[in-house]
Scaffold this motif. Structure first.
Motif, PDB file in Angstrom:
ATOM      1  N   THR A 362       0.840  -1.210   0.000  1.00 36.81           N
ATOM      2  CA  THR A 362       0.000   0.000   0.000  1.00 36.81           C
ATOM      3  C   THR A 362       0.873   1.257   0.000  1.00 36.81           C
ATOM      4  OG1 THR A 362      -1.486  -1.282   1.429  1.00 36.81           O
ATOM      5  CG2 THR A 362      -2.038   1.030   1.095  1.00 36.81           C
ATOM      6  N   GLU A 365       2.276   1.828  -3.288  1.00 32.17           N
ATOM      7  CA  GLU A 365       1.262   2.398  -4.179  1.00 32.17           C
ATOM      8  C   GLU A 365       1.093   3.895  -3.902  1.00 32.17           C
ATOM      9  OE1 GLU A 365      -2.488   0.265  -4.007  1.00 32.17           O
ATOM     10  OE2 GLU A 365      -3.466   1.846  -5.184  1.00 32.17           O
ATOM     11  N   LYS A 368       4.013   5.656  -5.462  1.00 31.64           N
ATOM     12  CA  LYS A 368       3.854   5.622  -6.930  1.00 31.64           C
ATOM     13  C   LYS A 368       2.787   6.618  -7.378  1.00 31.64           C
ATOM     14  CE  LYS A 368       3.994   2.705 -10.933  1.00 31.64           C
ATOM     15  NZ  LYS A 368       3.862   3.906 -11.708  1.00 31.64           N
ATOM     16  N   THR A 369       1.705   6.710  -6.622  1.00 27.25           N
ATOM     17  CA  THR A 369       0.630   7.657  -6.937  1.00 27.25           C
ATOM     18  C   THR A 369       1.155   9.088  -6.915  1.00 27.25           C
ATOM     19  OG1 THR A 369      -0.955   6.143  -5.923  1.00 27.25           O
ATOM     20  CG2 THR A 369      -1.715   8.387  -6.299  1.00 27.25           C
TER      21      THR A 369
END
Lengths: 385, 95
Positions: A362, A365, A368-369
């Motif tokens: 998570t 992520e 990365k977002t």
């Protein structure tokens, strides 16, 4: 000093035990946790010399603690989610009455749908009650934060209550090693509570009487000033605690932020996962860091700015949302930076609502977002899309 | 603690930390928000005591004739309505 393997609930109970609280009031049914169950055991076994009062609601639990504290008795209670919300009125009252109660709150989601899993909505919604709020990362910190909480709260210059917030299940029902401090050593660190004004038949005072517009304003300002003063006290006590017991605490904890391009701003158990993820991302050549915020109130504006000022992107993770706006930690962090005229791309990441797992994947992520998207808005991480 | 003492604080620093023994109603007057003031016309008053009975404060003395204690009268007007001989006038409060 002894080491025990206990869950976060028991770490809170043992924190109250080591602080030698003299009064505990609690509502024993859902959403209550094992914190008060263990305390009732400790009291009935004679290990903790305290009065344990079972009451009919969390509102009454806090009201009873206020009575005890006003009589000059160190008090403790514990609650969670709906229970904390039921307490709301007396949370305001206890802070305005300057009663330095310490309470553990297991951060649980509020219903409906009925949930007992981790979510910060309960305590975040009580942000403006005048309680100091500390968010902890592990069970050792639960125990330590309660001892430090009394020391900070009972300081004659502060006299405001402390709420120790721990994530449901990830801490409350997970066992970890906790080092308990010997009572004699705690006594040297935490002197007995001896307030200037207390309920005393030989020296009667009226408490909390009618206060007209002519006077009310200044009492409110005084609470704000005490909160601001508490920032330094939190640092001093955290250092003293470290000097004495080897574990240092501050309002924030920076992890590999000095040269980081992307800095995660996290709190609670997510901070631990974030630090682990930072190590893995760094091994892959990404300059990522983590700033753990311990205190939401008072908010560490200065430290937030100092640690974030060189970042290229700031990514704040919240386990709650203020409907129609964003996460509270995101708002608070941005406000601090704005105060220092620092305008950096920021990202608000809503993750782990209602106990949804925030894993290393998570956090990856989340990073990365932030890498792939335009800043200055919120993203829902882990939502089924 | 001196119950008669009126507390004077000129700046925030002078305040106590909390609202403790912050004067009693002997010093804290509770009539600042009155907009109408009842005034007894002693010539009309028959001394029946009904105004004293109905005053919720109580800010009317049980005497003949009765006296209104304006430090605590909030101007609710109940005495004006209840007086059987219309001996109490409703007067605009001027400060």
């Amino acid at each position: 000093m002894k080491k025990v393997v206990i869950n976060g609930d028991f770490a809170a109970s043992y924190g109250a035990l080591s602080a030698e609280v003299k009064f505990i009031a609690a509502y024993p049914i859902t959403p209550q946790t094992l914190v008060v169950e263990k305390l009732s055991e400790l009291v009935s076994d004679g290990e903790l010399k305290a009065s344990f009062v079972k009451v009919e609601s969390e509102h009454s639990a806090m009201a009873a603690c206020m009575g005890a504290e006003a009589a000059g008795v160190r008090s403790f209670t514990a609650t969670s989610s709906q229970g904390l919300l039921l307490m709301s009125e007396v949370l305001h009252w206890s802070a305005r009455a300057r009663l330095p109660i310490v309470m553990s709150n297991v951060n649980r989601a509020v219903g409906p749908g009925w949930s007992i899993w981790a979510d910060d909505t309960d305590s975040i919604s009580q942000r403006d009650t005048g309680w100091m709020q500390v968010y902890v990362e592990n069970n050792q910190e639960v125990y330590d934060a309660i001892l430090m909480g009394y020391k900070i709260s009972e300081d004659p210059g502060i006299l405001l209550p402390t709420m120790v917030n721990l994530d449901a299940f990830f801490l409350s029902h997970t066992s970890e090693i906790v080092e308990m401090i010997d009572t004699e050593d705690v006594r040297k660190f935490l002197p007995p509570y001896d307030p200037k004004y207390k309920l005393d038949v030989n020296d009667p005072h009226a408490f909390g009487a009618l206060t007209s517009p002519e006077y009310y304003y200044e009492f409110t300002v005084k609470i704000h000033k005490a909160m601001i003063k508490a920032k330094r006290k939190i640092q001093e006590v955290g250092k003293e605690f470290g000097d004495k017991f080897g574990r240092y605490y501050d309002m924030t904890e920076a992890y590999k932020t000095e040269d980081a391009d992307i800095i995660l701003v996290t709190h609670g158990t997510i901070a631990g996962t974030a630090k682990e993820t930072v190590d893995r991302l760094r091994a892959e050549g990404k300059k990522v860091g983590n700033l753990k915020i311990r205190y939401l109130r008072p908010f560490p504006d200065e430290q937030v700015y100092e640690h974030l000022k060189n970042a290229k992107k700031i990514v704040v993770v919240d386990r709650s949302i203020s409907y129609g706006k964003e996460g509270a930690f995101y708002s608070e962090t941005k406000a601090s930076l704005f105060d220092y005229n620092l305008f950096v791309p920021t990202y608000g990441m809503i993750a782990g609502l209602g106990g949804r797992d925030v894993s290393i994947q998570t956090i990856r992520e989340i990073v990365k977002t932030a890498e792939d998207n335009e800043p200055n808005k919120i993203f829902f991480i882990g939502e089924k899309k | 603690m001196d119950k008669e003492k009126k507390y004077e604080f000129n700046k925030t620093e002078e305040y106590p930390k909390m609202v403790v023994s912050f004067g009693s109603t002997l010093t804290n007057k509770t009539a600042s928000w009155r907009t109408f003031k009842p005034v007894i016309n002693e010539d009309k008053c028959i001394g029946c005591g009904i105004c004293w009975k109905f005053c919720p404060e109580p800010a009317i003395t049980p005497t003949n004739p009765p006296k209104i204690i304006y430090d605590y009268c909030k101007g609710c007007g109940i005495c004006i309505v209840e007086c059987p001989v219309n001996a109490i006038d409703k007067v605009d409060e001027k400060r």
